[in-house]
Every structure is written in C-alpha cells, then in structure tokens.
Write an enzyme that holds these catalytic residues in place. Structure first.
Site, PDB file in Angstrom:
ATOM      1  N   GLY A  71     -37.687  10.472  -5.474  1.00 28.72           N
ATOM      2  CA  GLY A  71     -38.528  11.610  -5.094  1.00 28.72           C
ATOM      3  C   GLY A  71     -39.075  11.440  -3.681  1.00 28.72           C
ATOM      4  O   GLY A  71     -39.133  12.389  -2.898  1.00 28.72           O
ATOM      5  N   THR A  72     -39.445  10.225  -3.353  1.00 29.73           N
ATOM      6  CA  THR A  72     -40.015   9.954  -2.026  1.00 29.73           C
ATOM      7  C   THR A  72     -39.004  10.283  -0.932  1.00 29.73           C
ATOM      8  O   THR A  72     -39.339  10.920   0.076  1.00 29.73           O
ATOM      9  CB  THR A  72     -40.446   8.466  -1.929  1.00 29.73           C
ATOM     10  OG1 THR A  72     -41.370   8.204  -2.989  1.00 29.73           O
ATOM     11  CG2 THR A  72     -41.080   8.151  -0.602  1.00 29.73           C
ATOM     12  N   GLY A 200     -35.344  11.360 -10.777  1.00 30.40           N
ATOM     13  CA  GLY A 200     -34.731  11.108 -12.077  1.00 30.40           C
ATOM     14  C   GLY A 200     -35.625  10.413 -13.086  1.00 30.40           C
ATOM     15  O   GLY A 200     -35.666  10.790 -14.258  1.00 30.40           O
ATOM     16  N   HIS A 201     -36.376   9.395 -12.605  1.00 30.67           N
ATOM     17  CA  HIS A 201     -37.077   8.554 -13.593  1.00 30.67           C
ATOM     18  C   HIS A 201     -38.282   9.234 -14.243  1.00 30.67           C
ATOM     19  O   HIS A 201     -38.893   8.669 -15.139  1.00 30.67           O
ATOM     20  CB  HIS A 201     -37.437   7.191 -12.994  1.00 30.67           C
ATOM     21  CG  HIS A 201     -38.545   7.183 -11.995  1.00 30.67           C
ATOM     22  ND1 HIS A 201     -39.783   6.644 -12.270  1.00 30.67           N
ATOM     23  CD2 HIS A 201     -38.609   7.633 -10.717  1.00 30.67           C
ATOM     24  CE1 HIS A 201     -40.555   6.742 -11.189  1.00 30.67           C
ATOM     25  NE2 HIS A 201     -39.867   7.338 -10.242  1.00 30.67           N
ATOM     26  N   THR A 237     -23.045   5.598   0.215  1.00 30.17           N
ATOM     27  CA  THR A 237     -22.249   5.777  -1.001  1.00 30.17           C
ATOM     28  C   THR A 237     -23.160   6.218  -2.142  1.00 30.17           C
ATOM     29  O   THR A 237     -24.237   5.650  -2.345  1.00 30.17           O
ATOM     30  CB  THR A 237     -21.519   4.459  -1.355  1.00 30.17           C
ATOM     31  OG1 THR A 237     -20.722   4.102  -0.226  1.00 30.17           O
ATOM     32  CG2 THR A 237     -20.638   4.618  -2.574  1.00 30.17           C
ATOM     33  N   CYS A 325     -55.854   0.576  -5.720  1.00 28.26           N
ATOM     34  CA  CYS A 325     -56.335  -0.597  -5.012  1.00 28.26           C
ATOM     35  C   CYS A 325     -56.211  -0.367  -3.507  1.00 28.26           C
ATOM     36  O   CYS A 325     -55.120  -0.251  -2.979  1.00 28.26           O
ATOM     37  CB  CYS A 325     -55.531  -1.827  -5.429  1.00 28.26           C
ATOM     38  SG  CYS A 325     -56.330  -3.332  -4.933  1.00 28.26           S
TER      39      CYS A 325
HETATM   40  N1  PLP Z   1     -44.194  12.991  -6.047  1.00 28.45           N
HETATM   41  C1  PLP Z   1     -44.909  12.954  -7.175  1.00 28.45           C
HETATM   42  C2  PLP Z   1     -45.748  14.117  -7.563  1.00 28.45           C
HETATM   43  C3  PLP Z   1     -44.852  11.819  -7.991  1.00 28.45           C
HETATM   44  O1  PLP Z   1     -45.563  11.774  -9.120  1.00 28.45           O
HETATM   45  C4  PLP Z   1     -44.045  10.728  -7.588  1.00 28.45           C
HETATM   46  C5  PLP Z   1     -44.010   9.491  -8.396  1.00 28.45           C
HETATM   47  O2  PLP Z   1     -44.946   9.163  -9.094  1.00 28.45           O
HETATM   48  C6  PLP Z   1     -43.312  10.837  -6.403  1.00 28.45           C
HETATM   49  C7  PLP Z   1     -43.408  11.985  -5.648  1.00 28.45           C
HETATM   50  C8  PLP Z   1     -42.416   9.730  -5.939  1.00 28.45           C
HETATM   51  O3  PLP Z   1     -41.248   9.688  -6.693  1.00 28.45           O
HETATM   52  P1  PLP Z   1     -40.304   8.380  -6.658  1.00 28.45           P
HETATM   53  O4  PLP Z   1     -41.021   7.331  -7.444  1.00 28.45           O
HETATM   54  O5  PLP Z   1     -39.041   8.785  -7.304  1.00 28.45           O
HETATM   55  O6  PLP Z   1     -40.134   8.028  -5.231  1.00 28.45           O
END
Ligand code: PLP
Length: 392
Positions: A71-72, A200-201, A237, A325
């Site tokens: 996601g990041t 995905g996770h 890849t 933290c």
């Molecule tokens: N955006 C949101 C709203 C999330 O909750 C998260 C992960 O907790 C992310 C982005 C980041 O996703 P990833 O862990 O796949 O990089």
C-alpha cells in the site's frame, strides 16, 4: 491457548482459498512472465487473471491496475506521478488523519518547495469539507484523501470529494483505500477518482503485494524505473505468486463481502454494546454512522493502552493500542490527537478490528475478560484515583 485475533486492520491471515492458488505459482509455475519461452507464457496467464479479478472488485478495467509491493508503494507512486505530471503545481492537499504512508511523504515534500494543506477533522473524525474545498486552487497538483481510517474505521465521502475538488481545479484525486477494499462496495466506473491504492495483506492475501488503480487517461510516470514490466509503469520482476494471491483475495472478497459485512458488523456491535454496558468511563471513537463494519476504536479513561494489550495477550487476545512510540515515549496517535480525544482517554484507546475469521466465541472471550482487566488496571492508576476523588 486459543488465539483471538482482533487486529485485522494491522494484517490478516492468508485465506485458505488464496494459499491454494498461490502455492502452484511458487512450486510449478515459476517462469518469469517476461520470458519468451513456454514457462514465461505459463506464468503470464494467472497474472492476467489476477489483474481482471482486482479490476472487477473495483469496477475498473484490467489495464487500469498496476501491481506494486504494498500500500505504501502505491501511495508514493500516486503522489509522485502527480508531481511529475504537473511540475508547475506546487500545492498538495491531504488530511490530518491520513496513514503515515501518505502524510509523512506529503510533509516531506515541504522541503522540496511544496505547500501542503492538512485538512482537519472534528471530534467524530469527520473531515472539514469546507476547509478542504476552500484550500483547492489551480496550483493543486494532488488531493489525497483516505477512504477509510485505519484507526477508527471512519469513512470519508471520497466519491463526492473527488468530483468537487476536480471541479475546483485540482489536477489529480487519489484515495488511499487500503482499509476500504474488500469491506466497502467500490465502483470506480463512474467516479472522478483518478488513482486508488490497495494492499493485499489487509484482505487475506500475503504481505508485500499491493495495487494502484490508475484511471485511463491519467498522466502517469513510474516511481520505480528500469525494466518494462507492468507495461512500462513499474520496473521490477513481478511478485508473481503474491499477485495471483491478491487476485484470488479480491474475487473472494467480491463473493463474500455482503454476507460477511453483516455478520462481522453484528459481532463488532455486540462487542461494543457489551463493553459500554459493563465498563464505566469508556466511549467509542469515530463517525458511528459512517464506519467500516469491522472496526471498533474504544477509549478506556485513566488506563494505559499498552497495559491493556499486555493483559489481554495473557488471554490470547490480540488487538492494537492508539499510541505510537515517538522518540522513546508513547504518544497518543496523530489520529486521536487530530480528533481532540482528551489525553487521559487517548492513552487508553484500543482498536479491535475483526475479519471473516472471527466468531461469536472470540467476542465472548473479550467480553468475559476485558472488564476485569480494566478494573485491575484502574485500581493501580493514580489518574483513576484522582478522578474518583474529584467526583466524590
Ligand atoms: N494506508 C493505510 C490506511 C493503512 O492502514 C496501511 C497499513 O496499515 C497502509 C496505507 C500501508 O500499507 P502497507 O502495509 O501495505 O504498506
């Protein structure tokens, strides 16, 4: 000891159906999809299916889906693409409650000459739409607003916002839908959303795979440069087996979402109701009328969230606290601070996040044990003693 896993906004278990499709891709279908031989072609087929499945869950076209590592990366790719496409526009709009994947990157761009507007929220975590719309100008390169908040589950009206900000002159609208995909009905076919991130996770696929939806016609530049994978839009890849897994997770979500949302919401609501009835001085955070069905952020006044987590862990219960933290000390999260949750309550905030894996028995275990845990911790809390003395 049985594990009661209620931390599904952090990550989810890989679903059995997903694993089943993933394993042959590691064991047998190991070719590089870019290779010209039959093993390459063999690997290309499941990749194609995965793209179709992800697109289908979003109401998008397969060629609008770009696979990423998380996601990041999807978020960074979207923001970077807008900056490269519109080099003269030096304004970025996001929210005070965004995940660090968006917020930290946007804030870092201030050092590179960008003006960054962080739109505030109210006590329920609802976005100040007037402030958002007032901030937009022809100088706005990108507006990035999350679909669902990872801590409170609060949903933002992103479809309505996308239309409005684009009519006001914003070049690109992006949404971080990492917590929404698989839990919220999404149809991008008629929306003004240009880019959407998912991971995905968070929906029972493995860690380390994500996707970015890029509306056809959106100006785009790759974030990772090198090879010609993903139609030249992301070098490297492909994480083949994980992409296949993501595809299956999306088709599984499409099959089960409606039914599971109802079931999971009933579990979450029962948990919340019972905790509010049995534990004094606690309250639920977020926009209770517009929330993910699986998320419960609940603040227990005058106790430490970390102590609650440790004691719950003794009973096999896994959840998250609302603290982060920062430089060696525990600070309430930026989301709770932006909502103005008082310090004494923000510190005792716990997030329970459910999934299709949870059962009635899981909820019973929390309901049976948490009131005793909070009571024990409050007996040790000087803040609780002070608050009770002031009340007496
Ligand atoms: N955006 C949101 C709203 C999330 O909750 C998260 C992960 O907790 C992310 C982005 C980041 O996703 P990833 O862990 O796949 O990089």
């Amino acid at each position: 000891m049985r594990t009661i896993y209620l931390d599904n906004n952090a990550t989810t278990r890989v679903a059995d159906e997903v694993l089943e499709e993933m394993i042959p891709c590691l064991r047998d279908i190991y070719g590089n999809p870019s290779s010209m031989h039959h093993k390459g072609a063999e690997a290309g087929e499941p990749l194609k299916l995965a793209r179709q499945r992800v697109a289908s869950l979003l109401g998008a076209q397969p060629d609008e889906i770009l696979f990423t590592s998380c996601g990041t990366e999807s978020d960074s790719t979207a923001i970077n693409a807008a900056m490269v496409a519109y080099p003269d526009k030096k304004h970025i709009v996001t929210t005070m409650v965004e995940h660090p994947a968006v917020k930290t990157y946007c804030e870092s761009l201030e050092k590179h000459g960008y003006r960054v507007t962080l739109v505030p929220v109210d006590r329920k975590g609802r976005l100040d739409l007037n402030a958002l719309y007032a901030s937009i100008s022809d100088d706005t390169a990108i507006v990035s607003i999350m679909w669902a908040n990872n801590e409170t589950g609060t949903l933002f009206p992103v479809e309505e916002i996308a239309k409005k900000v684009k009519s006001l002159g914003a070049a690109v609208f992006h949404t971080d839908a990492v917590q929404a995909v698989g839990k919220v009905d999404i149809n991008l076919a008629d929306s003004a959303i240009d880019m959407l991130s998912l991971s995905g996770h968070k929906l029972h696929a493995p860690k380390g795979v994500g996707a970015l939806y890029i509306r056809k016609g959106t100006k785009f530049s790759p974030f990772l440069m090198g090879g010609h994978q993903e139609n030249g839009r992301r070098a490297g890849t492909e994480n083949h087996s994980s992409i296949v897994a993501l595809g299956r997770a999306c088709s599984l979500a499409a099959e089960m979402m409606e039914e599971e949302n109802t079931r999971v919401k009933a579990l979450r609501d029962r948990l919340e109701k019972r905790l509010l009835e049995t534990i004094p001085n606690c309250f639920v955070n977020g926009d209770l009328d517009n929330r993910l069905p699986n998320t419960c952020s609940i603040s227990f006044e005058y106790v430490e969230g970390e102590a609650i987590l440790l004691m719950m862990n003794e009973f096999g219960i896994c959840a998250s606290s609302g603290s982060a933290c920062t430089s060696g000390s525990l600070e309430p999260s930026h989301v709770l601070r932006a909502m103005g949750i008082p310090f004494t309550a923000a510190h005792g905030t716990i997030r329970f996040s459910l999934s299709t894996d949870n059962t009635d028995e899981d909820i019973d275990t929390v309901i049976e044990n948490l009131p005793g845990i909070i009571h024990t911790l409050r007996q040790m809390s000087p803040f609780w003693a002070e608050a009770m003395a002031a009340k007496a």
